[in-house]
Design a protein around this motif. Structure first.
Motif, short mmCIF file in Angstrom:
data_model
loop_
_atom_site.label_atom_id
_atom_site.label_comp_id
_atom_site.label_asym_id
_atom_site.label_seq_id
_atom_site.Cartn_x
_atom_site.Cartn_y
_atom_site.Cartn_z
N MET A 136 0.84 -1.20 0.00
CA MET A 136 0.00 0.00 0.00
C MET A 136 0.88 1.26 0.00
N PRO A 137 0.53 2.28 -0.79
CA PRO A 137 1.27 3.53 -0.72
C PRO A 137 1.25 4.11 0.69
N GLY A 138 2.40 4.42 1.21
CA GLY A 138 2.51 4.93 2.57
C GLY A 138 2.88 3.89 3.60
N ALA A 139 2.85 2.61 3.19
CA ALA A 139 3.14 1.52 4.13
C ALA A 139 4.59 1.07 4.08
N GLU A 140 5.41 1.75 3.32
CA GLU A 140 6.79 1.33 3.12
C GLU A 140 7.61 1.40 4.42
N PRO A 141 8.60 0.53 4.56
CA PRO A 141 9.50 0.61 5.72
C PRO A 141 10.29 1.91 5.69
N ILE A 142 10.80 2.31 6.85
CA ILE A 142 11.51 3.59 6.99
C ILE A 142 12.93 3.30 7.44
N SER A 143 13.89 3.95 6.79
CA SER A 143 15.30 3.76 7.14
C SER A 143 16.03 5.09 7.00
N VAL A 144 16.62 5.54 8.09
CA VAL A 144 17.38 6.79 8.09
C VAL A 144 18.69 6.56 8.85
N ASP A 145 19.80 6.89 8.23
CA ASP A 145 21.09 6.77 8.88
C ASP A 145 21.50 8.11 9.49
N GLY A 146 21.86 8.06 10.76
CA GLY A 146 22.30 9.27 11.45
C GLY A 146 23.50 8.97 12.31
N SER A 147 23.39 9.23 13.60
CA SER A 147 24.50 9.04 14.53
C SER A 147 24.69 7.57 14.88
N ASP A 148 25.62 7.31 15.81
CA ASP A 148 25.84 5.93 16.23
C ASP A 148 24.93 5.53 17.39
N VAL A 149 23.85 6.28 17.58
CA VAL A 149 22.75 5.87 18.45
C VAL A 149 21.59 5.50 17.54
N GLY A 150 21.14 4.26 17.62
CA GLY A 150 20.09 3.78 16.74
C GLY A 150 18.79 3.51 17.49
N VAL A 151 17.69 3.65 16.77
CA VAL A 151 16.37 3.36 17.33
C VAL A 151 15.59 2.53 16.32
N VAL A 152 15.15 1.36 16.74
CA VAL A 152 14.29 0.54 15.91
C VAL A 152 12.87 0.65 16.46
N LEU A 153 11.93 0.99 15.59
CA LEU A 153 10.53 1.17 15.98
C LEU A 153 9.67 0.11 15.30
#
Length: 249
Positions: free
Chosen positions: A4-21
């Motif tokens: 479904m449009p809008g249902a795609e997984p989200i992935s963003v690379d930032g600092s070396d502190v990670g958060v999985v939701l």
């Protein structure tokens, strides 16, 4: 099947502190997008996987079980753990259940944030679910419990019973092991929730072995609180929770 449009997984690379939701059942990463974007804007690396069987058609969900969903969440965690020094897990509803399972399996996790997690339920229908799942494929939907006008959760309008039964089996497994849970926890619970009764979070508080547990009561949101009136409170409090536990990073 097409997502479904809008249902795609989200992935963003930032600092070396990670958060999985982790999103809930039978929902999609759309319910976590605002939270993910907030944490990403704070500089964190973020992953929100699309759980197997969700975001397509409810019949696909009936062909999956909790092992499939947990496996996808664990994979997202491993991706973050491979690039981050510290990783946190967050989850909404059944996503909170899966995030708790992750915390039980991955002791390196730094902290756990739960929003209206499911660990127990009092619905009489659960007593006949083991048999009913063989008779009919689904019942009416349980998604979209949002107080804020005009906000719509991208989720199935049916509750597939085979997958629902699998979820209930995970409840028992996770609850049994809650006394071994030791990491810090931030727990958000809506005062008015039409999907999950208070016995769920009460079970968690009664059995969890963690000594660092903070409960925040949400006064102006229903079940899908990450999209509701208290969403910003969840976003900012979870960011502060992460900062408290990563002062040196």
């Amino acid at each position: 099947m097409k997502i479904m449009p809008g249902a795609e997984p989200i992935s963003v690379d930032g600092s070396d502190v990670g958060v999985v939701l982790c999103h809930g059942y039978p929902s999609t990463p759309q319910s976590m997008r605002g939270w993910a974007e907030h944490l990403a804007s704070a500089g964190y690396s973020v992953r929100v996987p699309l759980l197997p069987g969700m975001g397509t058609h409810w019949r696909d969900l009936n062909a999956t079980g909790w092992q499939d969903w947990y496996g996808e969440l664990a994979l997202a965690y491993e991706q973050l753990a491979g690039r981050c020094r510290t990783v946190f897990a967050c989850g909404l509803s059944m996503g909170g259940l899966l995030a708790t399972k992750l915390a039980q399996e991955k002791p390196a996790l730094a902290g756990l944030v739960l929003v209206n997690p499911i660990f127990a339920h009092t619905s009489p229908a659960l007593k006949v679910l083991p048999v009913l799942r063989h008779v009919i494929p689904s019942l009416g939907g349980i998604a979209g419990d949002i107080k804020k006008p005009g906000v719509v959760e991208l989720a199935y309008d049916r509750n597939p019973l085979q997958s629902m039964y699998s979820q209930t089996r995970l409840w028992r497994i996770v609850v049994e092991d809650l006394p071994q849970l030791r990491l810090p926890v931030l727990l958000f619970t809506s005062r008015e929730d039409h999907v999950i009764p208070p016995i769920s979070w009460q079970t968690f508080l009664k059995r969890a072995g963690s000594t660092d547990v903070t409960q925040v009561m949400l006064e102006n949101s229903y079940h899908v609180a990450t999209m509701d009136n208290d969403a910003e409170l969840i976003f900012t409090e979870s960011e502060q929770f992460i900062r408290r536990l990563t002062p040196e990073l």
